[in-house]
Motif scaffolding. Sequence first.
Motif, short mmCIF file in Angstrom:
data_model
loop_
_atom_site.label_atom_id
_atom_site.label_comp_id
_atom_site.label_asym_id
_atom_site.label_seq_id
_atom_site.Cartn_x
_atom_site.Cartn_y
_atom_site.Cartn_z
N LEU A 18 0.82 -1.21 0.00
CA LEU A 18 0.00 0.00 0.00
C LEU A 18 0.86 1.26 0.00
CD1 LEU A 18 -2.79 -1.01 2.51
CD2 LEU A 18 -3.04 -0.67 0.05
N ASP A 19 2.11 1.15 0.45
CA ASP A 19 3.01 2.31 0.46
C ASP A 19 3.23 2.85 -0.95
OD1 ASP A 19 3.21 2.11 3.18
OD2 ASP A 19 5.14 1.07 3.15
N GLU A 20 2.97 2.00 -1.96
CA GLU A 20 3.13 2.42 -3.35
C GLU A 20 1.97 3.32 -3.82
OE1 GLU A 20 3.52 -1.27 -5.46
OE2 GLU A 20 5.18 -1.92 -4.20
N ALA A 21 0.86 3.26 -3.11
CA ALA A 21 -0.30 4.09 -3.47
C ALA A 21 -0.09 5.51 -2.97
CB ALA A 21 -1.57 3.51 -2.85
N ALA A 23 -0.50 8.75 -0.88
CA ALA A 23 -0.81 8.84 0.55
C ALA A 23 -2.29 9.08 0.82
CB ALA A 23 0.04 9.92 1.21
N ARG A 26 -4.31 5.69 0.61
CA ARG A 26 -3.89 4.47 1.32
C ARG A 26 -4.96 3.90 2.25
NH1 ARG A 26 1.97 6.78 2.39
NH2 ARG A 26 2.69 6.60 0.24
N GLN A 30 -6.68 0.36 1.65
CA GLN A 30 -6.47 -0.63 2.71
C GLN A 30 -7.80 -1.21 3.17
OE1 GLN A 30 -3.77 0.00 6.24
NE2 GLN A 30 -5.74 0.31 7.20
#
Length: 171
Positions: A18-21, A23, A26, A30
């Motif tokens: 999710l860190d790739e999405a 901010a 997220r 999630q």
Amino acid sequence: MSETTRPPNKLQRSLMRLDEAPAFMRGFVQNIILRRAVPFTGTAGVKFVSLTPERVEVHLANERRVQNHIGGVHASAMNLLAETATGMVVGMNVRDDCTPLAKEFSMAFRKRATGGLKAVAVLSAEQRAAMQASDKGEVQVTVSVTDEAGIEPVECAFTWAWVPASRPAKN
């Protein structure tokens, strides 16, 4: 392997993606992913607020779909919230070759809930280490359920077990 060098398990790796999405997306993404993994949480509207291997926080708004006959959050929805928090924190710590299973739970009703609810489940470093050291065991997970007034309307205790993901065939 020490606490700091333990590689993330499958659930942790999924959440790390999710860190790739962006901010701002997220939290939304999630919640979609986790609600698909456990569909009933989506039906009830559980919101996944914070997920770490040490602590999980989930919220549930007091909406009509989860209300009881007196307008509060239904006992079954309270149970779902506490089970979701404890199950997620266990799921973030169980080894990839193991399957977590809810074993026991108890819930004592203490006060009428006001508004929405928050559940926070926590595992100690010792509990987390035990889950990594063995392919079979059980752990009692601490969970606190509070309402919008900061009162704990229920006291919950959840025991989770973990077993090998695949068992040898019986003869």
